[in-house]
Design an enzyme around this catalytic site. Structure first.
Site, PDB file in Angstrom:
ATOM      1  NE  ARG A   1       2.704   3.890  12.312  1.00 25.30           N
ATOM      2  CZ  ARG A   1       3.391   4.971  12.237  1.00 25.30           C
ATOM      3  NH1 ARG A   1       5.051   5.009  12.351  1.00 25.30           N
ATOM      4  NH2 ARG A   1       2.932   6.335  12.132  1.00 25.30           N
TER       5      ARG A   1
ATOM      6  CB  CYS B   1      -0.948   0.175   1.156  1.00 26.49           C
ATOM      7  SG  CYS B   1      -0.153  -0.387   2.888  1.00 26.49           S
TER       8      CYS B   1
ATOM      9  NE  ARG C   1      -4.300   1.333   2.200  1.00 25.43           N
ATOM     10  CZ  ARG C   1      -4.297   2.490   1.972  1.00 25.43           C
ATOM     11  NH1 ARG C   1      -5.196   2.956   1.040  1.00 25.43           N
ATOM     12  NH2 ARG C   1      -3.292   3.360   1.996  1.00 25.43           N
TER      13      ARG C   1
END
EC number: 3.1.3.95
Length: 643
Positions: free
Chosen positions: A459, A417, A423
């Site tokens: 994250r 991505c 994604r």
């Protein structure tokens, strides 16, 4: 400006280790608990931890506790390391489903606990502080009207919890201050509760995932792929794991030059290899081509090496998760996408999955229509307006295209991505779930999460906001929730292909927020190592794997050699009622679904035992028949009369 991704403050004041309880975490509660969702570890613990010692109380609460025997019945069961910080009596919980109920509100360093003895059985609300997104005051001291003065907690798991206090009681301020302190410990330079929790389980979940063993299971290293330790100190890429799998003919020096051309140094590395065709799934971040269309000979050679490692195909597919317009816009920031002119025999495909901000807004809209009440007359149009299922469809459809290209097309694919940690993780892990039956087992799924999400730097700290009071942070987004939702959609379409059940998925999501376990803390493998999480916290997998019977699908049959092709169309997708609307008692089954799972598992075990007994009986009879047939028989000479 790039936000600091440090998580050094998560365990800023590590607690001294307490003697751990070795009792299993089993429920002993039969009280009505309309809003309790914790696993048993988060709700009820052994008698050792439900201590009556005053050590579990702040000094100013000891007198209150000793003077009121009823408080003992209203106090929460405490986990190892948990202690009470505040308690307010005569508080009213404004339940959106059953109306106002009066009871005692308790704040510990782990949970918000409300209990009313006015109902039979007692009414209990039990929520981890980690699930709280923000706390707001309602009304002022001069507010008039019943229940117009109090607090509202807005939660990350769809709920809002509203409590009314009596203005003359002066309890609201104290509860508010303690909630702001212990629900957001990172903002107050306090440790998350995971650093205080010291329960011991039979299995150490931190040892579940061994990258060398997982790559060996896939047949790596081989003549085309090698394991490199170039990132052992996280100097090549601080958001990647220490061990990486790269093309065998690319030396480490060239890897550094490839890293300089990929966003944040996230070079293409292997996630999965097909056991027969050797077609691969590799993941990375966007190339830094910019508006001038920069090229990198090393990067082009690297992608050619990935393609050449698969002898059955002379092309490679690059799946860019973004909408094409977003990828083009990234050129202005120095990013972009691979030009088919620069990368020979490569085909670029955009999957049109939107960014974290669009997904956050979609979840906000979904919450508005599912909590607290559902408007039946406009339900379908309201659901459509959130675009939530549309996003789920695009993610599933993208993963399906990747899996199909690898399985049917025998072609290697590259997935990215922008930065390759949102994604990209959704797509690679879902495609691997479709392709590899191992990941559809309970332990295999845990390995998949550890590998594709945790080790490759999703994250979690920023996307979830553990212990951070900044609820409007633009980095927050339900990326992992969408992944689990997609997995649930697959379990609906293939109910016998997954070893785990719905309760397993919900438990993972509940502890994504709870901060009871260390599994989802920090943003990268490097940060978790610096915080020494395996030594200082308990793994979620330790808890889950200690009572697998709760999380096992009774319909599971081994489909290890089957590739799953889910239907990714709106007609076949549905809203996950068991998660998003579970707080509404009208949507709940009369009996917890995992209890039904246990009954079915017991019944299956009973039937399997009968089958085995019958098979032994048939085998014994066959053996006896064979022995009789082979033994000498008495010969009778026929008598013939000759006429």
């Amino acid at each position: 400006m790039e936000k600091s991704s440090s998580c050094e403050s998560l365990g800023s004041q590590p607690a001294a280790a307490r003697p751990p309880s070795v009792d299993s975490l089993s429920s002993a509660s039969t009280s009505h608990s309309e809003n309790s969702v914790h696993t048993k570890s988060a709700s009820v613990v052994s008698s050792d931890s439900i201590s009556t010692s005053a050590d579990n109380f702040s000094p100013d609460l000891r007198v209150l506790r000793e003077s009121n025997k009823l408080a003992e019945m209203e106090e929460p069961p405490l986990l190892p390391g948990e202690n009470i910080k505040d308690m307010a009596k005569d508080v009213t919980y404004i339940c959106p489903f059953t109306g106002a109920v009066r009871g005692t509100l308790t704040v510990t360093n782990y949970r918000l606990y409300f209990k009313s003895m006015e109902r039979d059985p007692p009414f209990v609300l039990d929520a981890s502080l980690g699930v709280i997104n923000r706390v707001e005051k309602i009304g002022g001291a001069s507010s008039r009207g019943e229940n117009s003065y109090g607090l509202e907690t807005v939660c990350k798991d769809i709920r809002n919890l509203r409590f009314a206090h009596k203005p003359e009681g002066r309890t609201r301020r104290s509860i508010f201050e303690n909630l702001m302190k212990y629900a957001f410990p990172v903002s107050n330079n306090l440790p998350l509760f995971a650093f205080e929790y010291k329960e011991v389980f039979p299995e150490n979940g931190w040892k579940l995932y061994d990258p060398l063993l997982e790559y060996r299971r896939q047949g790596i290293p081989n003549e085309s792929w090698r394991i490199t330790k170039i990132n052992e100190r996280y100097e090549l890429c601080d958001t990647y794991p220490a061990l990486l799998v790269v093309p065998a003919n690319i030396p480490d020096e060239e890897l550094k030059r490839v890293a300089s051309f990929r966003s944040r140094g996230r070079i293409p590395v292997l996630s999965w290899i097909h056991p027969e065709s050797q077609a691969t799934i590799t993941r990375c971040s966007q190339p830094m081509v910019g508006v001038s269309g920069k090229r990198s000979k090393e990067d082009e050679k690297y992608l050619q090496a990935i393609m050449d490692s698969n002898a059955q195909s002379h092309e490679i597919f690059i799946f860019d998760a973004r909408p094409s317009v977003n990828a083009v816009a990234n050129k202005a920031k120095g990013g972009g996408y691979e030009s088919e002119d620069a990368y020979q025999n490569a085909e670029l495909v955009f999957l049109d999955i939107h960014n974290i901000h669009v997904m956050r807004e979609s979840l906000r809209k979904l919450k508005e229509i599912v909590y607290p009440n559902i408007e039946e007359t406009h339900w379908l149009s309201n659901l459509e307006s959130t675009h939530w299922l549309e996003h789920i469809k695009l993610i599933l459809a993208g993963a399906l295209r990747i899996a199909d290209k690898v399985e049917s097309g025998k072609t290697s694919v590259i997935v990215h991505c922008s930065d390759g940690w949102d994604r990209t993780a959704q797509l690679t892990s879902l495609a691997m779930l479709m392709l590899d039956g191992y990941y559809r087992t309970t332990r295999g799924f845990e390995v998949l999460v550890e590998k594709e999400w945790l080790s490759f730097g999703h994250r979690f700290q920023l996307r979830v906001g553990h212990g951070d009071k900044n609820h409007a942070d633009a980095d927050r987004s339900p990326v992992f929730l969408q992944f689990i939702d997609c997995v649930w959609q697959m379990t609906r379409q293939f109910p016998t292909a997954f070893e785990f059940n719905e309760y397993f998925l919900i438990t993972i999501l509940d502890h994504l927020y709870s901060c009871l376990f260390g599994t989802f803390l920090c943003n990268s493998e490097q940060q978790r190592g610096k915080e020494n999480l395996p030594k200082r916290t308990v793994s979620l997998w330790s808890y889950i794997n200690s009572q697998l019977e709760d999380f096992t699908n009774p319909l599971y049959g081994s489909y290890s050699n089957h590739v799953l092709y889910p239907v990714a169309s709106m007609r076949h997708l549905e809203l996950w009622v068991g998660y998003y609307i579970r707080w509404n008692p009208r949507m709940k089954p009369q009996e917890p679904i995992h209890n039904r799972y246990k009954e079915l598992l017991a019944k299956r075990a009973e039937l399997q035992k009968k089958v085995e007994e019958l098979q032994r009986e048939i085998s014994n009879r066959s053996t006896s028949s064979s022995e009789r047939a082979s033994s000498p028989a008495q010969c009778v000479t026929p008598v013939q009369t000759v006429v």
